[in-house]
Design a protein around this motif. Sequence first.
Motif, short mmCIF file in Angstrom:
data_model
loop_
_atom_site.label_atom_id
_atom_site.label_comp_id
_atom_site.label_asym_id
_atom_site.label_seq_id
_atom_site.Cartn_x
_atom_site.Cartn_y
_atom_site.Cartn_z
N PHE A 53 0.85 -1.19 0.00
CA PHE A 53 0.00 0.00 0.00
C PHE A 53 0.88 1.23 0.00
CE2 PHE A 53 0.86 -0.90 4.45
CZ PHE A 53 1.19 0.34 4.95
N PHE A 58 -4.04 5.03 -0.04
CA PHE A 58 -4.85 4.20 0.85
C PHE A 58 -5.20 4.99 2.10
CE2 PHE A 58 -3.20 1.09 -1.92
CZ PHE A 58 -3.81 -0.15 -1.70
N SER A 59 -6.46 4.97 2.47
CA SER A 59 -6.85 5.55 3.76
C SER A 59 -6.39 4.62 4.87
CB SER A 59 -8.36 5.73 3.83
OG SER A 59 -9.00 4.46 3.97
N GLU A 61 -8.22 3.32 7.09
CA GLU A 61 -9.22 2.25 7.14
C GLU A 61 -8.93 1.18 6.09
OE1 GLU A 61 -11.01 5.78 9.13
OE2 GLU A 61 -9.87 5.47 7.28
N ASP A 62 -8.52 1.62 4.89
CA ASP A 62 -8.14 0.66 3.84
C ASP A 62 -6.98 -0.22 4.31
OD1 ASP A 62 -9.97 1.83 2.03
OD2 ASP A 62 -8.44 3.18 1.19
N HIS A 65 -8.10 -2.75 6.95
CA HIS A 65 -8.91 -3.80 6.32
C HIS A 65 -8.01 -4.78 5.57
CE1 HIS A 65 -12.49 -5.28 3.95
NE2 HIS A 65 -11.49 -5.63 3.14
N LYS A 66 -7.11 -4.25 4.75
CA LYS A 66 -6.30 -5.12 3.90
C LYS A 66 -5.37 -6.01 4.74
CE LYS A 66 -3.63 -5.06 -0.36
NZ LYS A 66 -3.15 -4.24 -1.50
N GLY A 106 -10.87 0.10 10.40
CA GLY A 106 -10.94 -0.75 9.23
C GLY A 106 -10.74 -2.21 9.57
N LEU A 184 -11.32 -0.15 -5.62
CA LEU A 184 -11.82 -0.70 -4.36
C LEU A 184 -11.35 -2.13 -4.17
CD1 LEU A 184 -13.57 -0.07 -1.88
CD2 LEU A 184 -15.52 -1.00 -3.13
N GLN A 186 -8.54 -3.32 -5.14
CA GLN A 186 -7.14 -3.22 -4.73
C GLN A 186 -7.03 -2.83 -3.27
OE1 GLN A 186 -3.26 -2.88 -4.07
NE2 GLN A 186 -3.99 -3.73 -6.00
N LYS A 187 -7.86 -1.90 -2.84
CA LYS A 187 -7.75 -1.39 -1.49
C LYS A 187 -8.41 -2.27 -0.44
CE LYS A 187 -7.58 3.58 -2.58
NZ LYS A 187 -8.28 4.87 -2.35
N ARG A 188 -9.54 -2.87 -0.79
CA ARG A 188 -10.32 -3.61 0.22
C ARG A 188 -10.75 -4.97 -0.33
NH1 ARG A 188 -13.48 0.01 4.57
NH2 ARG A 188 -12.11 1.82 4.55
#
Length: 321
Positions: A53, A58-59, A61-62, A65-66, A106, A184, A186-188
């Motif tokens: 990331f 990426f936030s 939260e992202d 989550h990831k 996240g 999305l 990719q991020k989550r």
Amino acid sequence: MKRAGEFSLIDFFLSHFPRPRVPVGPGDDCAVLAPSRGAQCITTDAVVEDVHFTRAWFSPEDIGHKALAVNLSDLASMGARPRWFVCALALPRDYPRPALGGIARGMSALARTHGIALVGGNFTSARELSITITAAGELPRGTAPLTRAGGRPGDVLYVSGTLGEARLGLSLLQAGRRRAPAILRQKRPEPRVALGRLASRYASAALDLSDGLAQDLGHLCAASRVGAELDLEALPLTPAVRAALGPEGALAGGEDYELLMAVPPERTSVFERACLRAEEAVTRVGRLTPDAMGRIRTGRGRAPRLPAGFDHFRRGRQGAD
């Protein structure tokens, strides 16, 4: 007496998670668990800044989550029910507390979705942000884990969901785009936990697609000592992926975190019906062959040079474990 910064951060991070129902949870030198009589599945994975990331894209939260999702995906591929995890965070000294709260939110949201409890971990300072998670899951008593080594010639190959979107999402981010369905993905990524537990009743082998279908199918073939034939036209691709990458590009798309499953031919009909009832999208993409060299063929017997998936120790793009 006021606590030191490290312990204040630990308390702040833990406040975003429910108290785990275990004999001993966060706060001691070790967590103490009370596992069932089924087999335990343990996995560990890390997400590292500018490898998995980039903070500009990426936030927090992202990122949270990831970090958990990639571990849940490993549990899903074995057919395990997620139970517990520990989390080790390496933070730059100037990392903002609100951003740490975002990581926790996240991560905790995904943990609640899949019923997995945070039972411990560690904080340390570092030059870049990284999160290492060790996750544990359980199999029902008497149930064997799905592994890469169980495939047999004639088994039908299935993949879940769609392929290549995470790779397309990364390329869009690199091109300056910030909003698209592929971004999305990719991020989550969404770990296929329910499908993994369902597949454990029918499949002979499975693994999650973290490094691209071509590379991960190669791992399954090597472990099972078989070859494979792929139908490139059958690959489940969105119109955007088909236009941007094509089937060959989607084969190398890491970080999809879909499942690749090998199902004996006599079980395919009942497996497909079970997936339909559970609203789990799966697609037939090929079959395993009696090729002990592990060759992967596509089309009408062609054996092209397949694209390589992600490898941490080759130069290249941001990618997966």
